[in-house]
Design a protein around this motif. Structure first.
Motif, mmCIF file in Angstrom:
data_model
loop_
_atom_site.group_PDB
_atom_site.id
_atom_site.type_symbol
_atom_site.label_atom_id
_atom_site.label_comp_id
_atom_site.label_asym_id
_atom_site.label_seq_id
_atom_site.Cartn_x
_atom_site.Cartn_y
_atom_site.Cartn_z
ATOM 1 N N ASP A 28 50.359 92.823 84.366
ATOM 2 C CA ASP A 28 51.232 92.447 83.253
ATOM 3 C C ASP A 28 51.999 91.148 83.490
ATOM 4 O O ASP A 28 52.667 90.643 82.582
ATOM 5 C CB ASP A 28 52.226 93.578 82.958
ATOM 6 N N ARG A 29 51.898 90.608 84.668
ATOM 7 C CA ARG A 29 52.653 89.394 84.983
ATOM 8 C C ARG A 29 52.175 88.190 84.177
ATOM 9 O O ARG A 29 52.970 87.344 83.779
ATOM 10 C CB ARG A 29 52.601 89.101 86.481
ATOM 11 N N LEU A 122 51.936 85.803 90.974
ATOM 12 C CA LEU A 122 50.817 85.415 90.113
ATOM 13 C C LEU A 122 49.627 84.852 90.875
ATOM 14 O O LEU A 122 48.660 84.409 90.261
ATOM 15 C CB LEU A 122 51.296 84.376 89.094
ATOM 16 N N THR A 123 49.687 84.860 92.190
ATOM 17 C CA THR A 123 48.662 84.168 92.971
ATOM 18 C C THR A 123 47.256 84.732 92.760
ATOM 19 O O THR A 123 46.282 84.028 92.953
ATOM 20 C CB THR A 123 49.000 84.168 94.470
ATOM 21 N N ARG A 124 47.149 86.012 92.348
ATOM 22 C CA ARG A 124 45.820 86.566 92.086
ATOM 23 C C ARG A 124 45.461 86.485 90.607
ATOM 24 O O ARG A 124 44.327 86.728 90.225
ATOM 25 C CB ARG A 124 45.733 88.008 92.580
ATOM 26 N N ALA A 125 46.411 86.136 89.753
ATOM 27 C CA ALA A 125 46.172 86.077 88.310
ATOM 28 C C ALA A 125 45.844 84.671 87.823
ATOM 29 O O ALA A 125 45.209 84.509 86.790
ATOM 30 C CB ALA A 125 47.383 86.613 87.561
ATOM 31 N N VAL A 126 46.297 83.658 88.546
ATOM 32 C CA VAL A 126 46.017 82.273 88.156
ATOM 33 C C VAL A 126 45.389 81.538 89.335
ATOM 34 O O VAL A 126 45.525 81.951 90.485
ATOM 35 C CB VAL A 126 47.294 81.533 87.666
ATOM 36 N N THR A 127 44.730 80.446 89.038
ATOM 37 C CA THR A 127 44.019 79.707 90.073
ATOM 38 C C THR A 127 44.989 79.023 91.037
ATOM 39 O O THR A 127 46.122 78.700 90.667
ATOM 40 C CB THR A 127 43.109 78.628 89.448
ATOM 41 N N PRO A 128 44.522 78.780 92.264
ATOM 42 C CA PRO A 128 45.358 78.046 93.221
ATOM 43 C C PRO A 128 45.770 76.668 92.692
ATOM 44 O O PRO A 128 46.872 76.210 92.965
ATOM 45 C CB PRO A 128 44.464 77.921 94.460
#
Length: 155
Positions: A28-29, A122-128
């Motif tokens: 949900d982040r 959010l590191t797993r939800a958005v790209t590096p």
């Protein structure tokens, strides 16, 4: 809101935002970030008419521009961003910083840890690459503050 701030170096508003992100499930982040994207304040007319006063954050995948206004005594910092509506992730990051740092002192903003974007979870939800863009926004904000306050300002 939790009773303890995620980091003693975060201004109160930013600490509350980080708490909000940490309080929701990881899935949900990204939705919360999208909510922030819709809340990004418009540029003041003076900057809208003079885009050359804004600095581009080239590390962002989309065209993002920012301007930091610091009171002469460093007692207040205001952030202004320009990001296209079709870039909700970038706008969301900008809005988090804008809302979280609004009204903070220059010293408070300069003390914000460089890894604050990671605190949003959010590191797993958005790209590096997008995470680096938010880090670059924070670094540019700190640099503009230091430049406005003059020599001897820690960044």
């Amino acid at each position: 809101m939790s009773s303890t701030a995620p980091s003693p170096a975060l201004p109160e508003k930013l600490a509350e935002i980080v708490d909000d992100f940490q309080a929701v499930e990881e899935r949900d982040r990204l939705l919360l970030l999208l909510e922030f994207s819709r809340e990004l304040a418009d540029l003041p007319p003076a900057y809208g008419k003079h885009p050359e006063l804004l600095e581009q954050v080239v590390e962002c995948q989309t065209p993002l521009f920012l301007k930091v206004d610091v009171a002469d005594d460093g007692a207040r910092v205001d952030l202004h961003f320009s990001a296209p509506p079709e870039a909700p992730t970038t706008r969301g990051f900008a809005s988090v910083l804008q809302q979280g740092l609004a009204g903070a002192t220059a010293a408070e903003v300069l003390a914000v840890p460089d890894d604050t974007p990671d605190m949003l979870g959010l590191t797993r939800a958005v790209t590096p690459l997008r995470m680096r863009g938010m880090g670059a926004m924070l670094m540019r904000i700190k640099r503009q503050i230091a430049e406005q306050l003059g020599p001897g300002t820690a960044s």
